[in-house]
Write an enzyme that holds these catalytic residues in place. Structure first.
Site, mmCIF file in Angstrom:
data_model
loop_
_atom_site.group_PDB
_atom_site.id
_atom_site.type_symbol
_atom_site.label_atom_id
_atom_site.label_comp_id
_atom_site.label_asym_id
_atom_site.label_seq_id
_atom_site.Cartn_x
_atom_site.Cartn_y
_atom_site.Cartn_z
ATOM 1 N N LYS A 261 0.619 -18.008 7.990
ATOM 2 C CA LYS A 261 0.783 -18.744 6.527
ATOM 3 C C LYS A 261 1.778 -19.248 6.687
ATOM 4 O O LYS A 261 2.328 -20.670 5.986
ATOM 5 C CB LYS A 261 0.938 -17.402 5.476
ATOM 6 C CG LYS A 261 -0.738 -16.899 5.052
ATOM 7 C CD LYS A 261 -0.229 -15.731 3.818
ATOM 8 C CE LYS A 261 -1.765 -15.643 3.402
ATOM 9 N NZ LYS A 261 -1.137 -14.513 2.557
ATOM 10 N N SER B 20 3.589 -13.782 4.225
ATOM 11 C CA SER B 20 3.123 -12.161 4.263
ATOM 12 C C SER B 20 1.372 -11.647 3.435
ATOM 13 O O SER B 20 0.975 -13.026 3.185
ATOM 14 C CB SER B 20 4.012 -11.360 2.469
ATOM 15 O OG SER B 20 3.624 -10.376 2.685
ATOM 16 N N ASP B 21 0.956 -11.359 4.205
ATOM 17 C CA ASP B 21 -0.350 -11.207 4.156
ATOM 18 C C ASP B 21 -0.866 -9.298 3.834
ATOM 19 O O ASP B 21 0.116 -8.554 4.992
ATOM 20 C CB ASP B 21 -1.237 -11.563 5.381
ATOM 21 C CG ASP B 21 -2.474 -11.959 4.527
ATOM 22 O OD1 ASP B 21 -2.734 -12.595 4.506
ATOM 23 O OD2 ASP B 21 -3.499 -10.684 4.815
ATOM 24 N N GLN B 22 -1.732 -8.943 3.528
ATOM 25 C CA GLN B 22 -1.641 -6.873 3.585
ATOM 26 C C GLN B 22 -3.087 -6.881 3.585
ATOM 27 O O GLN B 22 -4.205 -7.500 3.684
ATOM 28 C CB GLN B 22 -1.617 -6.797 1.932
ATOM 29 C CG GLN B 22 -1.685 -5.605 1.688
ATOM 30 C CD GLN B 22 -1.862 -5.328 0.689
ATOM 31 O OE1 GLN B 22 -1.919 -5.208 -0.825
ATOM 32 N NE2 GLN B 22 -0.053 -4.391 -0.015
ATOM 33 N N GLY C 30 2.120 -7.280 6.483
ATOM 34 C CA GLY C 30 3.166 -8.290 7.004
ATOM 35 C C GLY C 30 3.300 -9.065 7.228
ATOM 36 O O GLY C 30 3.864 -9.785 5.901
#
EC number: 3.6.1.-
Length: 199
Positions: free
Chosen positions: A55, A71-73, A109
């Site tokens: 991203k 950010s990623d989940q 993350g």
């Protein structure tokens, strides 16, 4: 002394934007376009970090003077099943039924990318949620009231979703919403940006 770079949040999520606003630092927002499909055999921790980095990297060309926050989940049940954003009621109902009485790991993350140099720093912040034993009526009522169909795991912790849990474990509850602010502040301070004003 060169001026501090402006921050860019690489996300269209209103929840991440609200979290970042808590630091009272000026920032821009842009939505990256990436493929979020997992790689074959990719561990959930690696997937969360890779997507966060992707991203940030996707916007570096358009924002070459920014510090970019990606950010990623990824949410994973105790039996290894990955929970997606449900999109609609029936999928959300199935997900919460699967989570009832179980523990779910949320792996967030986080990447901070300096687009000026290409340097990047990444972490994965874990958070564990233990769900109450939920009846079908409780799940239906929750989904009707909150409509959390754009959230991984089918709940919003910052809203009525807190009533679904009996216990939570982790160092930063903000990571459960989607942006680990404690880790982000550490990364920003290392780059000379302090929300409390010290440089």
């Amino acid at each position: 002394m060169s001026p501090q770079p402006r921050l860019l949040l690489a996300s269209s999520s209103p929840y991440r934007r609200q979290l970042l606003e808590r630091l009272r630092l000026p920032f821009d927002c842009a939505s990256p376009d990436i493929d979020e499909s997992p790689l074959p055999g990719e561990p959930p921790e690696s997937l969360a970090v890779r997507l966060a980095e992707s991203k940030a990297e996707a916007l570096a060309g358009d924002y070459p003077q920014h510090l970019i926050i990606g950010s990623d989940q990824v949410a994973v049940t105790g039996d290894g099943h990955r929970l997606e954003k449900p999109g609609h009621f029936d999928v959300a109902r199935e997900q919460l039924g699967r989570c009832s009485g179980q523990s779910v790991r949320f792996l967030t993350g986080l990447c901070l990318l300096d687009a000026r140099t290409g340097s990047a720093w990444s972490v994965c912040e874990p958070y564990q949620v233990h769900f109450r034993n939920l009846t079908g009526d409780e799940i239906d009522r929750y989904l009707t009231l909150e409509e959390p169909f754009d959230c991984a795991g089918s709940f919003r912790m910052e809203g009525l979703g807190i009533a679904l849990f009996r216990h939570m474990e982790g160092s930063d509850p903000n990571s459960l919403i989607g942006l680990p602010l404690i880790a982000l502040v550490d990364l920003l301070r290392d780059r000379g940006i302090d929300p409390l004003g010290a440089t």
